[in-house]
Design an enzyme around this catalytic site. Structure first.
Site, PDB file in Angstrom:
ATOM      1  N   GLN A 100     -11.532   0.870 -22.269  1.00 13.54           N
ATOM      2  CA  GLN A 100     -10.560  -0.173 -21.910  1.00 13.54           C
ATOM      3  C   GLN A 100     -10.523  -1.229 -23.011  1.00 13.54           C
ATOM      4  OE1 GLN A 100     -11.089  -3.364 -18.889  1.00 13.54           O
ATOM      5  NE2 GLN A 100      -9.408  -2.362 -17.801  1.00 13.54           N
ATOM      6  N   TYR A 170      -5.583 -12.031 -18.950  1.00 14.78           N
ATOM      7  CA  TYR A 170      -5.911 -11.939 -20.371  1.00 14.78           C
ATOM      8  C   TYR A 170      -4.621 -11.927 -21.202  1.00 14.78           C
ATOM      9  CZ  TYR A 170     -10.437 -11.076 -18.352  1.00 14.78           C
ATOM     10  OH  TYR A 170     -11.579 -11.216 -17.616  1.00 14.78           O
TER      11      TYR A 170
END
Ligand SMILES: Cc1cc2nc3c(=O)[nH]c(=O)nc-3n(C[C@H](O)[C@H](O)[C@H](O)COP(=O)(O)O)c2cc1C
Length: 228
Positions: A100, A170
């Site tokens: 990820q 994010y």
């Protein structure tokens, strides 16, 4: 009817079963993001325990995209040997592993990254009260390329898939949300403009992963690209 323990595929990626370990920050890497033997052993244990696919904790694509201690980094070619040890440990235990990728954007602090955090706009987030610097168009282009480079690096280190972290506030998520994106250029305003950064990162990741093309060599709202 398909069952949890049945073998399955995501495109060309064959999995022993349908159990996926969701991405979870473990805090087991070195200060600079280099993976450790302890993390490799931890993943191998998960694979032995029967997780068909392991998604790593979020790995930062540039040092200023780091958020938490012990977080993994995928920004540095010199990490290749321990990265390969990690993927080999999972494969040896019969599992598959997906990396990820993230940039924390404004959800980090100067204390962690040593510089001012960057974001689509100069807006603070509740848990990270520092005012981030707004990314210029040129810096956005660089960031897009770095996501592609990270994917190419993951492929070279024998990961089976990569995932873009586009959630949890994010950087990519900060572009998507009008709460954190107040830009007036091609990356802000309409939903099409706010999605532009994500779609460009996606295209860059595909180039990096599928064509193993690096723009430059350096040293759910998530999308997974299975291996092959
Ligand atoms: C300690 C911790 C670390 C996590 N790290 C990540 C991460 O790196 N990337 C991510 O996408 N989600 C992360 N998550 C979210 C988990 O992957 C998962 O989505 C969340 O715990 C909800 O799962 P559940 O619905 O099965 O409880 C983390 C969660 C916890 C508790």
């Amino acid at each position: 009817m398909r069952k949890l323990f049945d073998e399955t595929r995501i495109n060309r990626l064959a999995l022993n079963n349908r159990f996926v370990r969701s991405a979870t920050w473990e805090g087991m890497c070195e200060e600079d993001g280099r993976p450790t033997a302890r993390l490799a052993a931890y993943y191998a244990n998960l694979a032995r325990g029967g997780a068909g696919l392991i998604i790593t904790g979020y790995a930062f694509i540039r040092p200023d995209g780091k958020q938490l201690p012990g977080q993994m980094g995928i920004h540095d070619d010199s990490f290749a040997p321990p990265m390969r040890d990690l993927t080999a440990a999972v494969h040896g235990a019969g599992g598959k592993i997906c990396l990820q990728m993230v940039h924390a954007g404004g959800q980090t602090s100067a204390k962690v990254i040593g510089t001012r955090p960057v974001a689509p706009s100069t807006l603070q987030t509740p848990q990270f009260p520092e005012e981030p610097a707004e990314l210029s168009l040129q810096e956005i282009g660089n960031m897009v390329r770095l996501f592609g480079d990270a994917a190419a690096r993951a492929k070279e280190c024998d990961f089976d898939a990569v995932q873009l972290h586009a959630a949890h506030g994010y950087l990519i998520n900060q572009f998507l949300s009008p709460l954190t994106n107040r830009r007036t250029d091609a990356y802000g305003g309409s939903i099409e403009n706010r999605c532009r950064f994500l779609l460009e990162c996606y295209a860059s990741v595909r180039k990096g992963w599928v064509m193993n093309f690096r723009c430059w060599s350096s040293s759910m709202a998530t999308i997974t690209l299975p291996g092959g």
